[in-house]
Scaffold this active site. Structure first.
Site, PDB file in Angstrom:
ATOM      1  N   HIS A   1      -2.826  10.929   1.088  1.00 36.82           N
ATOM      2  CA  HIS A   1      -2.240  10.706   2.416  1.00 36.82           C
ATOM      3  C   HIS A   1      -1.570  12.021   2.844  1.00 36.82           C
ATOM      4  CE1 HIS A   1      -0.611   7.385   5.258  1.00 36.82           C
ATOM      5  NE2 HIS A   1      -0.249   8.552   5.795  1.00 36.82           N
TER       6      HIS A   1
ATOM      7  N   GLU B   1      -3.256  -0.242   8.401  1.00 37.14           N
ATOM      8  CA  GLU B   1      -2.082   0.159   9.190  1.00 37.14           C
ATOM      9  C   GLU B   1      -2.206  -0.381  10.599  1.00 37.14           C
ATOM     10  OE1 GLU B   1      -0.984   4.319   9.461  1.00 37.14           O
ATOM     11  OE2 GLU B   1      -1.447   4.630   7.330  1.00 37.14           O
TER      12      GLU B   1
ATOM     13  N   ARG C   1       0.853  -1.187   0.000  1.00 32.03           N
ATOM     14  CA  ARG C   1       0.000   0.000   0.000  1.00 32.03           C
ATOM     15  C   ARG C   1       0.890   1.239   0.000  1.00 32.03           C
ATOM     16  NH1 ARG C   1      -2.441   2.904   4.977  1.00 32.03           N
ATOM     17  NH2 ARG C   1      -3.703   4.447   3.912  1.00 32.03           N
TER      18      ARG C   1
ATOM     19  N   TYR D   1      -3.783   1.753  16.234  1.00 33.92           N
ATOM     20  CA  TYR D   1      -2.517   1.579  16.951  1.00 33.92           C
ATOM     21  C   TYR D   1      -2.722   1.371  18.445  1.00 33.92           C
ATOM     22  CZ  TYR D   1      -0.220   3.111  12.683  1.00 33.92           C
ATOM     23  OH  TYR D   1       0.224   3.196  11.379  1.00 33.92           O
TER      24      TYR D   1
ATOM     25  N   ASN E   1      -7.165   1.690  10.214  1.00 35.74           N
ATOM     26  CA  ASN E   1      -5.868   1.919  10.851  1.00 35.74           C
ATOM     27  C   ASN E   1      -6.079   1.981  12.351  1.00 35.74           C
ATOM     28  OD1 ASN E   1      -4.994   2.237   8.241  1.00 35.74           O
ATOM     29  ND2 ASN E   1      -4.311   4.353   8.468  1.00 35.74           N
TER      30      ASN E   1
HETATM   31  O1  IFM Z   1       3.039   7.515  10.106  1.00 38.94           O
HETATM   32  C1  IFM Z   1       1.667   7.532  10.334  1.00 38.94           C
HETATM   33  C2  IFM Z   1       0.893   7.374   9.041  1.00 38.94           C
HETATM   34  O2  IFM Z   1       1.257   8.334   8.106  1.00 38.94           O
HETATM   35  C3  IFM Z   1      -0.580   7.493   9.292  1.00 38.94           C
HETATM   36  N1  IFM Z   1      -0.988   6.623  10.357  1.00 38.94           N
HETATM   37  C4  IFM Z   1      -0.231   6.595  11.573  1.00 38.94           C
HETATM   38  C5  IFM Z   1       1.242   6.429  11.268  1.00 38.94           C
HETATM   39  C6  IFM Z   1       2.052   6.421  12.582  1.00 38.94           C
HETATM   40  O3  IFM Z   1       1.880   7.612  13.256  1.00 38.94           O
END
Ligand code: IFM
Length: 452
Positions: free
Chosen positions: A121, A365, A77, A297, A295
């Site tokens: 992006h 992500e 990606r 985290y 995405n």
């Molecule tokens: O690096 C970033 C990415 O560009 C977008 N999502 C989170 C990542 C980590 O912060």
């Protein structure tokens, strides 16, 4: 611990983004983006770092695709830099800009890797920001035109398309918190930006469907967090409701259920009248997706905390009397983000339960930053990836339709306001020499992909 296994056909990928890796900001007619301006403004990024050179991927893409082949990636990606295609954000496509992505796609296909294109992006052409940026509806219209140019050039070879990456960050980190380009702190403007990003997504989705080449799949990537109150105190429970609205429902309700979220008027009526909305916008934004890019985290633990400046005139859209207060026992990454794999599992189940008819999900992500040094195994990253993938697998076993996982990120790169001080890569980048050094997590991911 049991061996990690995934359903047949599960797509294994890695993700990057144009401004974070390409460099070559003055080459082949590329125009200036809001990130060029922002990064070159003193005090905006750590150490004054910029994406001028980044990982020099623009010149080293063949070497980078070779690394992807070594990794055994099924899909890669990447994002297209809008200012390479339309230097001023409008008009015909710049052939030299398109040519770079044509060569990249050819190289990927020759290596048996499926290209997955993200159209936006975060690198908005500066000329469009000068005309109002995402606060202005015209930017959404320009975005759809740009999207059709890229799609017309690549759709015969690219089967997966993502309109936007993380509109939350574009709108709220860029126009309300001011930590990202264009660095604004606004109320109405940030909410207008969120809306126009979604309108841009809808216009692009409709245009791409009209010029569809074959069976390419079209989606949108949202960054979402599962939200819990930090304590059972009713004030924290209410703060969690506001956080869920800001982080998730502003996007998921219109996109996945074609409705405006409950509670938005109470939360934001002092800063906006929502006059940026037009009849028909919900139909546009809520068109069915072929897949949802997700995405994630970390999870959110919301605590009530009054915003310092109570004057509504000074309130940014993210000033919602709330701060993050995760349990102290959770470990943290180098970003300070709490590590709790089940947060991803809860998020996947929340999406399934809240949105009947949810399209298949690709995790576009997930990953972690640690203070890596070459030659030292990044065992914390391996543990992070392993535990999050176990949470994904458990959710799949529970009936959530997850079809793929893209690790963030292939190689260390420009981490926005943190510059090069945070490393998320499977590959270590020695910036002075541009040497790529695979980390232990690279070897671990390679074995996992080969086994699954
Ligand atoms: O690096 C970033 C990415 O560009 C977008 N999502 C989170 C990542 C980590 O912060």
């Amino acid at each position: 611990m049991s061996e990690l296994r995934f359903p047949d056909g599960f797509l294994w990928g890695a993700a990057t983004a144009s401004y974070q890796i390409e460099g070559a900001v003055h080459e082949d007619g590329r125009g200036r983006s809001i990130w060029d301006t922002f990064a070159h403004t003193p005090g905006r990024t750590a150490r004054g770092d910029t994406g001028d050179v980044a990982c020099d991927h623009y010149h080293r893409y063949r070497e980078d695709v070779a690394l992807m082949r070594e990794l055994g990636l099924g899909a890669y990606r990447f994002s297209v830099a809008w200012p390479r295609i339309q230097p001023d954000g409008k008009g015909p496509a710049n052939p030299a800009g398109l040519d770079f992505y044509q060569r990249l796609v050819d190289e990927l296909l020759a290596g048996g890797i499926t290209p997955c294109v993200t159209l936006y992006h975060w690198d908005l052409p500066q000329a469009l920001e000068d005309a109002g940026g995402w606060r202005a509806r015209e930017t959404a219209e320009r975005f759809a035109e740009y999207a059709t140019l890229v799609h017309a050039a690549l759709a015969d070879r690219v089967p997966m398309w993502i309109t936007l990456n993380e509109p939350y960050c574009s709108a709220f980190v860029g126009y309300a918190e001011g930590r990202h380009a264009p660095g604004a702190r606004e109320g109405h403007g940030a909410l207008a930006a969120a809306h126009h990003l979604l309108v841009g997504h809808g216009l692009a989705l409709r245009a791409l469907r009209e010029q569809r080449r074959g069976d390419e799949r079209l989606g949108l990537t949202l960054n979402l967090n599962h939200v819990r109150p930090a304590t059972s105190d009713p004030a924290d429970v209410a703060a969690a409701g506001r956080a869920e609205l800001l982080y998730n429902r502003v996007f998921t309700d219109p996109v996945l259920a074609a409705r405006w979220p409950d509670g938005e008027r109470e939360l934001w009526s002092s800063i906006t009248d929502f006059s940026f909305r037009r009849d028909g916008d919900l139909d546009l934004i809520g068109q069915p997706l072929d897949f949802l890019g997700l995405n994630n985290y970390f999870p959110s633990y919301a605590k009530h905390a009054p915003t310092a400046d109570e004057d509504p005139a000074h309130r940014a859209a993210t000033d919602i009397d709330m701060l993050e207060n995760p349990p102290a026992e959770l470990p943290r990454t180098a970003m300070g983000w709490p590590v709790e794999p089940d947060g991803l599992g809860r998020l996947l189940r929340w999406l399934r339960d809240e949105y009947p008819g949810l399209p298949p999900i690709h995790i576009t992500e997930n990953g972690s930053a640690y203070p890596d040094t070459p030659g030292v195994d990044d065992t914390a990253r391996v543990a992070y990836l392993d535990s999050h993938l176990r949470a994904v697998r458990a959710a799949i076993e529970d009936g959530v339709d997850v079809r793929g996982y893209f690790c963030w990120t292939l190689m260390d790169n420009f981490e926005w306001a943190y510059g090069y001080t945070k490393r998320f890569g499977l590959v270590y980048v020695d910036y002075p020499t541009q040497r790529r050094i695979p980390k232990a997590s690279f070897r671990w991911y390679r074995e996992l992909i080969a086994r699954c």
